[in-house]
Design a protein around this motif. Structure first.
Motif, PDB file in Angstrom:
ATOM      1  N   LEU A 203      52.088  48.142  74.475  1.00 36.98           N
ATOM      2  CA  LEU A 203      52.655  47.146  73.561  1.00 36.98           C
ATOM      3  C   LEU A 203      53.376  46.075  74.374  1.00 36.98           C
ATOM      4  O   LEU A 203      54.255  46.375  75.168  1.00 36.98           O
ATOM      5  CB  LEU A 203      53.650  47.838  72.617  1.00 36.98           C
TER       6      LEU A 203
ATOM      7  N   SER B 141      49.115  44.773  70.749  1.00 39.94           N
ATOM      8  CA  SER B 141      49.756  45.824  69.983  1.00 39.94           C
ATOM      9  C   SER B 141      48.724  46.906  69.702  1.00 39.94           C
ATOM     10  O   SER B 141      47.555  46.593  69.448  1.00 39.94           O
ATOM     11  CB  SER B 141      50.281  45.235  68.669  1.00 39.94           C
TER      12      SER B 141
ATOM     13  N   ARG C 106      55.009  41.518  68.531  1.00 35.29           N
ATOM     14  CA  ARG C 106      55.876  42.631  68.118  1.00 35.29           C
ATOM     15  C   ARG C 106      56.770  42.252  66.934  1.00 35.29           C
ATOM     16  O   ARG C 106      57.216  43.107  66.174  1.00 35.29           O
ATOM     17  CB  ARG C 106      56.743  43.085  69.294  1.00 35.29           C
TER      18      ARG C 106
END
Ligand code: DAH
Length: 337
Positions: free
Chosen positions: A197, A202, A323
């Motif tokens: 990540l 992701s 994120r």
């Protein structure tokens, strides 16, 4: 004065003097109640002689009507007074309770915008499971067993051999297995890859898959329609570029880049999608799955594409870090309300 006229005057005075609903009610009972004066007079009427009755009856009726009307009028007044008294204790200048209005997540807004454009272009919605088997994720998509995407490094495998789909291209296979051609669908959904990540990657991300199967589908159809989509999404002065690439399930395969002065980083070409002409091997695999030859590659052709939704939203809303989508930070989310 006839006693009935006296009674009427007394009653009206009592009503006038009543200050609240309770005292008004006792006045009503006193005159109109079962054993009230008016009722008593009603009883007495029976004892009167024939010649007296009409005149007294008339007085009695008048008294009853007058008292009833006065009670009603006064009741209304008392009600209004107590209401305004209650209201007078409320301070209308005080601030109210704030009402929080919700808003759609930027990714949801991105789905909705994109889906709306594709629907106008005649695409229907298709769906498939997030937990898949190797057949729908790889084999049927012409991805051989030794392909690097199939290793543990890239794919999340479940203990029973199933996996989290690494792309929404699985829905191409599922749709063709259940519906004969022609087909024109999009499939929005999540995809998963065993990745570190960071700001641009992701392990869970989102795609819109597209599939169009008909007779004589060409690269020109593919380019024209994706270009239209990108311009609807990012604005009419958006430039779209197609660069040769490789995907196992398309031939030829292309990557789609966009550039627009209206977007942040305006001079830069940004990759937003993969696409291509459906590989005949994919149709063969679908036929095998279906157990017929509905998707005869000699007759049918198609294009397919996969759009990165997170990427599109990051470009459109100028979001620097993927994120942020999953952190649920209200300071971030409120900006899109
Ligand atoms: N499935 C590819 C990926 O996740 C994207 C893609 C490429 C989808 C080409 C397609 C296609 O439908 O034709 O990277």
């Amino acid at each position: 004065m006839h006693p009935l006229e006296q009674l009427r005057e007394d009653a009206l005075r009592d009503i006038e003097a009543a200050r609240d609903a309770k005292s008004l009610e006792s006045v009503r009972v006193k005159y109109l109640g079962k054993t009230g004066s008016i009722s008593e007079w009603g009883e007495q009427m029976k004892t009167l002689g024939k010649e007296e009755r009409p005149a007294v009856g008339k007085l009695l009726n008048q008294a009853r009507t007058a008292i009833t009307a006065a009670l009603e009028q006064c009741g209304e007044k008392v009600r209004a007074e107590s209401e305004s008294e209650a209201l007078s204790t409320i301070d209308l200048s005080l601030p109210g309770t704030p009402h929080e209005i919700g808003a759609l997540h930027p990714l949801t807004q991105m789905w909705q915008r994109s889906i709306e454009i594709f629907r106008r272009m005649g695409f229907a919605l298709a769906d498939g499971p997030d937990i898949e088997d190797e057949w729908h994720c790889f084999d049927a998509l012409n991805t051989p067993p030794e392909h690097p995407a199939r290793t543990e490094q890239d794919t999340f495998y479940l203990a029973d051999g199933r996996l989290l789909r690494t792309h929404t291209s699985t829905v191409q296979i599922r749709t063709m297995e259940s519906v004969p051609p022609p087909i024109r669908v999009i499939a929005p959904g999540a995809a998963y890859r065993n990745e570190e990540l960071n700001a641009t990657h992701s392990p869970q991300f989102h795609q819109i898959e597209g599939l169009y199967v008909d007779e004589n589908v060409s690269v020109a159809d593919l380019k024209g329609e994706l270009e239209f989509f990108m311009r609807e999404l990012f604005g009419l002065d958006t430039e779209v570029q197609f660069r040769p690439h490789f995907f196992p399930f398309t031939e030829p395969s292309l990557e789609v880049y966009v550039r627009s002065k209206a977007l942040k980083g305006g001079e830069q070409w940004i990759e937003v999608a993969g696409c291509g002409i459906v590989h005949p091997a994919v149709f063969e695999a679908v036929n095998k799955g279906r157990g017929d030859d509905a998707y005869d590659p000699e007759r049918w052709s198609g294009y397919a594409f996969g759009l990165g939704m997170d990427r599109l939203a990051m470009i459109l809303f100028d979001i620097p870090d993927i994120r942020l989508f999953a952190q649920n930070d209200l300071r971030f989310l409120r900006q899109f309300a």
